[in-house]
Design an enzyme around this catalytic site. Structure first.
Site, PDB file in Angstrom:
ATOM      1  N   CYS A  45      41.299  16.682   6.425  1.00  0.00           N
ATOM      2  CA  CYS A  45      42.148  17.636   7.153  1.00  0.00           C
ATOM      3  C   CYS A  45      42.073  17.398   8.646  1.00  0.00           C
ATOM      4  CB  CYS A  45      41.785  19.078   6.808  1.00  0.00           C
ATOM      5  SG  CYS A  45      40.256  19.607   7.539  1.00  0.00           S
ATOM      6  N   CYS A 117      37.553  27.037  14.530  1.00  0.00           N
ATOM      7  CA  CYS A 117      37.591  25.839  15.381  1.00  0.00           C
ATOM      8  C   CYS A 117      36.466  25.864  16.417  1.00  0.00           C
ATOM      9  CB  CYS A 117      38.919  25.733  16.121  1.00  0.00           C
ATOM     10  SG  CYS A 117      40.335  26.079  15.089  1.00  0.00           S
TER      11      CYS A 117
END
Ligand code: FES
Length: 139
Positions: A45, A117
């Site tokens: 990903c 993140c």
């Protein structure tokens, strides 16, 4: 300060670090100057993060990183790099206590969907510290 927003916003600080990332690895030749390395994420990903640390007298005095992660990952890791190396470097034991929330605070928050993140750099840092400590043990 509200750290998690549902809005589609990026704080001024996030934009600043995304546009001008600090301590990003630009030249592979720099790697030899560092004594700890960590890598986390999933290549499929693209949420991949590599982190190098230079430790002297138990302090992280310099870092480099690179990622395939998104703008939030870039801004978060740039801020993490700043936090580690400001004030002449952070002690390893203190660096191990840093969390994604600490980074988000300094960034002025992140959209809720982007919180994961901010953890990428933090996890890669922990791997790099682990690697440094193992290298020390093995001489
Ligand atoms: Fe995967 Fe931000 S690093 S969406």
């Amino acid at each position: 300060m509200k750290l998690e927003g549902n809005d589609w916003f990026y704080s001024k600080e996030v934009k600043k670090h995304f546009m001008k990332p600090q301590k990003f690895l630009k030249n592979e030749n720099e790697i030899k100057n560092f004594n700890g390395y960590g890598k986390v994420g999933n290549m499929k990903c693209g949420d991949m993060m590599e982190f190098w640390i230079k430790v002297k007298n138990d302090k992280i005095i310099d870092v480099r990183w690179k990622t395939f992660g998104c703008a939030s990952a870039i801004a978060s890791t740039s801020m993490l790099a700043k936090m580690l190396t400001e004030k002449k470097g952070m002690k390893i034991e203190k660096a191990l206590t840093l969390t994604g929330t600490d980074i988000m605070k300094r960034l002025g928050g992140l959209p809720k969907i982007k919180i994961h993140c901010s953890i990428l750099g933090d996890q890669a840092l922990r791997e790099a510290i682990k690697n440094y400590l193992e290298n020390q043990k093995n001489g």
